[in-house]
Structure formats: C-alpha cells, structure tokens
Design a protein around this motif. Structure first.
Motif, PDB file in Angstrom:
ATOM      1  N   SER A   1       3.369  -5.845  -7.420  1.00  0.00           N
ATOM      2  CA  SER A   1       2.391  -6.354  -6.668  1.00  0.00           C
ATOM      3  C   SER A   1       1.378  -7.517  -7.034  1.00  0.00           C
ATOM      4  O   SER A   1       1.095  -7.464  -8.253  1.00  0.00           O
ATOM      5  CB  SER A   1       1.847  -5.339  -5.882  1.00  0.00           C
ATOM      6  N   GLY A   2       0.931  -8.230  -6.164  1.00  0.00           N
ATOM      7  CA  GLY A   2      -0.003  -9.193  -6.407  1.00  0.00           C
ATOM      8  C   GLY A   2       0.549 -10.727  -6.051  1.00  0.00           C
ATOM      9  O   GLY A   2       1.129 -10.941  -5.115  1.00  0.00           O
ATOM     10  N   ASP A   3      -0.215 -11.841  -6.733  1.00  0.00           N
ATOM     11  CA  ASP A   3      -0.004 -13.148  -6.408  1.00  0.00           C
ATOM     12  C   ASP A   3       1.457 -13.314  -7.084  1.00  0.00           C
ATOM     13  O   ASP A   3       1.760 -13.282  -8.366  1.00  0.00           O
ATOM     14  CB  ASP A   3      -0.919 -13.903  -7.254  1.00  0.00           C
ATOM     15  N   PRO A   4       2.260 -13.821  -6.310  1.00  0.00           N
ATOM     16  CA  PRO A   4       3.945 -13.854  -6.648  1.00  0.00           C
ATOM     17  C   PRO A   4       3.861 -15.026  -7.991  1.00  0.00           C
ATOM     18  O   PRO A   4       4.414 -14.525  -9.008  1.00  0.00           O
ATOM     19  CB  PRO A   4       4.639 -14.633  -5.445  1.00  0.00           C
ATOM     20  N   ALA A   5       3.199 -15.983  -7.863  1.00  0.00           N
ATOM     21  CA  ALA A   5       3.631 -16.951  -9.095  1.00  0.00           C
ATOM     22  C   ALA A   5       3.061 -16.450 -10.457  1.00  0.00           C
ATOM     23  O   ALA A   5       3.685 -16.441 -11.440  1.00  0.00           O
ATOM     24  CB  ALA A   5       2.846 -18.122  -8.771  1.00  0.00           C
ATOM     25  N   THR A   6       1.804 -15.809 -10.217  1.00  0.00           N
ATOM     26  CA  THR A   6       1.337 -15.341 -11.361  1.00  0.00           C
ATOM     27  C   THR A   6       2.150 -14.131 -11.799  1.00  0.00           C
ATOM     28  O   THR A   6       2.263 -13.865 -13.072  1.00  0.00           O
ATOM     29  CB  THR A   6      -0.141 -14.442 -10.997  1.00  0.00           C
ATOM     30  N   ARG A   7       2.468 -13.274 -11.066  1.00  0.00           N
ATOM     31  CA  ARG A   7       3.357 -12.119 -11.504  1.00  0.00           C
ATOM     32  C   ARG A   7       4.759 -12.333 -12.139  1.00  0.00           C
ATOM     33  O   ARG A   7       5.185 -11.737 -12.908  1.00  0.00           O
ATOM     34  CB  ARG A   7       3.658 -11.070 -10.358  1.00  0.00           C
ATOM     35  N   ILE A   8       5.323 -13.509 -11.713  1.00  0.00           N
ATOM     36  CA  ILE A   8       6.524 -14.147 -11.913  1.00  0.00           C
ATOM     37  C   ILE A   8       6.326 -14.640 -13.575  1.00  0.00           C
ATOM     38  O   ILE A   8       7.240 -14.263 -14.293  1.00  0.00           O
ATOM     39  CB  ILE A   8       7.212 -15.108 -10.934  1.00  0.00           C
ATOM     40  N   LEU A   9       5.357 -15.366 -13.685  1.00  0.00           N
ATOM     41  CA  LEU A   9       5.100 -15.903 -14.879  1.00  0.00           C
ATOM     42  C   LEU A   9       4.939 -14.878 -16.113  1.00  0.00           C
ATOM     43  O   LEU A   9       5.308 -14.675 -16.981  1.00  0.00           O
ATOM     44  CB  LEU A   9       3.921 -16.778 -14.881  1.00  0.00           C
ATOM     45  N   GLU A  10       3.915 -13.707 -15.640  1.00  0.00           N
ATOM     46  CA  GLU A  10       3.660 -12.678 -16.534  1.00  0.00           C
ATOM     47  C   GLU A  10       4.925 -12.008 -16.978  1.00  0.00           C
ATOM     48  O   GLU A  10       5.211 -11.683 -18.067  1.00  0.00           O
ATOM     49  CB  GLU A  10       2.752 -11.930 -15.946  1.00  0.00           C
ATOM     50  N   HIS A  11       5.784 -11.771 -16.024  1.00  0.00           N
ATOM     51  CA  HIS A  11       6.975 -10.925 -16.114  1.00  0.00           C
ATOM     52  C   HIS A  11       8.077 -11.653 -16.935  1.00  0.00           C
ATOM     53  O   HIS A  11       8.570 -11.252 -17.982  1.00  0.00           O
ATOM     54  CB  HIS A  11       7.719 -10.757 -14.624  1.00  0.00           C
ATOM     55  N   ALA A  12       8.259 -13.015 -16.703  1.00  0.00           N
ATOM     56  CA  ALA A  12       8.668 -13.909 -17.454  1.00  0.00           C
ATOM     57  C   ALA A  12       8.593 -13.894 -19.003  1.00  0.00           C
ATOM     58  O   ALA A  12       9.305 -13.816 -20.179  1.00  0.00           O
ATOM     59  CB  ALA A  12       9.022 -15.509 -17.001  1.00  0.00           C
ATOM     60  N   GLU A  13       7.112 -13.822 -19.353  1.00  0.00           N
ATOM     61  CA  GLU A  13       6.637 -13.894 -20.771  1.00  0.00           C
ATOM     62  C   GLU A  13       6.785 -12.555 -21.110  1.00  0.00           C
ATOM     63  O   GLU A  13       7.438 -12.459 -22.321  1.00  0.00           O
ATOM     64  CB  GLU A  13       5.136 -14.263 -20.500  1.00  0.00           C
ATOM     65  N   ARG A  14       6.651 -11.429 -20.498  1.00  0.00           N
ATOM     66  CA  ARG A  14       6.644 -10.189 -20.943  1.00  0.00           C
ATOM     67  C   ARG A  14       8.200  -9.510 -21.547  1.00  0.00           C
ATOM     68  O   ARG A  14       8.649  -9.201 -22.349  1.00  0.00           O
ATOM     69  CB  ARG A  14       6.416  -8.907 -20.202  1.00  0.00           C
ATOM     70  N   GLU A  15       8.924 -10.045 -20.874  1.00  0.00           N
ATOM     71  CA  GLU A  15      10.530  -9.686 -20.746  1.00  0.00           C
ATOM     72  C   GLU A  15      11.142 -10.919 -21.674  1.00  0.00           C
ATOM     73  O   GLU A  15      12.351 -10.829 -22.239  1.00  0.00           O
ATOM     74  CB  GLU A  15      11.270  -9.849 -19.644  1.00  0.00           C
ATOM     75  N   ASP A  16      10.234 -12.180 -22.332  1.00  0.00           N
ATOM     76  CA  ASP A  16      11.042 -13.094 -23.071  1.00  0.00           C
ATOM     77  C   ASP A  16      12.376 -13.586 -22.399  1.00  0.00           C
ATOM     78  O   ASP A  16      13.240 -13.856 -23.290  1.00  0.00           O
ATOM     79  CB  ASP A  16      10.929 -12.830 -24.403  1.00  0.00           C
TER      80      ASP A  16
ATOM     81  N   PRO B   1       0.785  -0.977   0.073  1.00  0.00           N
ATOM     82  CA  PRO B   1       0.117  -0.049  -0.065  1.00  0.00           C
ATOM     83  C   PRO B   1       0.964   1.334   0.261  1.00  0.00           C
ATOM     84  O   PRO B   1       0.291   2.376  -0.450  1.00  0.00           O
ATOM     85  CB  PRO B   1      -0.947  -0.190   1.133  1.00  0.00           C
ATOM     86  N   THR B   2       2.058   1.249   0.531  1.00  0.00           N
ATOM     87  CA  THR B   2       2.816   2.430   0.471  1.00  0.00           C
ATOM     88  C   THR B   2       3.888   2.679  -0.801  1.00  0.00           C
ATOM     89  O   THR B   2       4.379   3.699  -0.885  1.00  0.00           O
ATOM     90  CB  THR B   2       3.955   2.299   1.636  1.00  0.00           C
ATOM     91  N   GLY B   3       3.699   1.682  -1.837  1.00  0.00           N
ATOM     92  CA  GLY B   3       4.570   1.680  -2.863  1.00  0.00           C
ATOM     93  C   GLY B   3       5.773   1.715  -2.847  1.00  0.00           C
ATOM     94  O   GLY B   3       6.821   2.275  -3.453  1.00  0.00           O
ATOM     95  N   ALA B   4       6.141   0.784  -1.959  1.00  0.00           N
ATOM     96  CA  ALA B   4       7.762   0.578  -1.719  1.00  0.00           C
ATOM     97  C   ALA B   4       8.361  -0.048  -3.102  1.00  0.00           C
ATOM     98  O   ALA B   4       7.598  -0.627  -3.974  1.00  0.00           O
ATOM     99  CB  ALA B   4       7.911  -0.727  -0.623  1.00  0.00           C
TER     100      ALA B   4
END
Length: 133
Positions: free
Chosen positions: A75-90, A44-47
């Motif tokens: 921020s969010g569900d760790p597994a989901t965000r990791i997978l999304e990031h891996a895809e986006r950055e290829d 919530p503080t935007g760390a």
C-alpha cells in the motif's frame, strides 16, 4: 533466470497486454519469474492481491504458460512502492501498463509510469491496452 516486476492495476485490458508481453519474453528466455505487484493506494481492510480480479486473471494466465508467479501487494504511493519493490527483489525488468493521457492530464494528475521510468536505471516495459485474453 530472468525476473520481472509486473506492476498491475485493476484494468483487465492493461493487465492483459502486460501478460501478453511477458509471455513473449518467456518464449525467448530459459526461465522467467514474475513478481506480480498490486499497490493499493488505500487499503484499510487489508485486502490481498488475490482479491483483485485483474490479478487473479493474470496469475491464472501466467501459470497456464508455466511461468512462475509470486503475487504480492503493498500500500502507498504506487510509483514509490514499485521502485522500492524492484530494488528489494533486484528484478531485471519492470513491466507497467500505460494509460493515454493528455499532457495537461499528466501535469495535473501525475503519471505512475513516468515516475517509474524516471526513477530507475532498470529497463521498463510499458504496455498499452490489450485484448485481456
């Protein structure tokens, strides 16, 4: 160039093992770029990722080895965000820290590592606890 998504948490020993493993990969590759990702489950503080002690140490150690590092947070569900990031950055590979849990613990609390492994076709390097140095 070989790109690795290193998904880190706040555990310095686990992150140390990840950095050691990435260092070994860098010793064998021409050029390694590390996307150092910390997923805040609630922020919530935007760390920033650079406010996490284990991330600062990882950045320092990677740069000492002349490895290009891009510190990133979400921020969010760790597994989901990791997978999304891996895809986006290829990225070519995902590197995560493992935790020892009983089968019951995994069933009750889930496993980010397990979800990442099952959710991608990319190679996933799972690192145990290291010395952190």
């Amino acid at each position: 160039m070989y790109e690795i998504l290193a998904a880190i948490d706040e555990d310095a020993d686990g992150v140390g093992a990840q950095i050691d493993a990435i260092g070994e990969i860098a010793d064998e590759a021409d050029e390694v770029v590390v996307h150092l990702l910390h997923v805040f489950t609630d922020n919530p503080t935007g760390a920033s990722v650079t406010q996490v002690d284990s991330a600062r140490e990882a950045i320092k150690r990677l740069r000492e080895r002349d490895i290009t590092v891009h510190p990133e947070e979400t921020s969010g569900d760790p597994a989901t965000r990791i997978l999304e990031h891996a895809e986006r950055e290829d990225v070519d590979q995902i590197c995560v820290g493992g935790r020892k849990r009983s089968p019951t613990g995994k069933a009750l609390f889930g496993s980010v590592t397990q979800d990442v492994i099952l959710g991608t076709e990319r190679p996933v390097l799972v690192c145990g606890r290291g010395s952190g140095s």
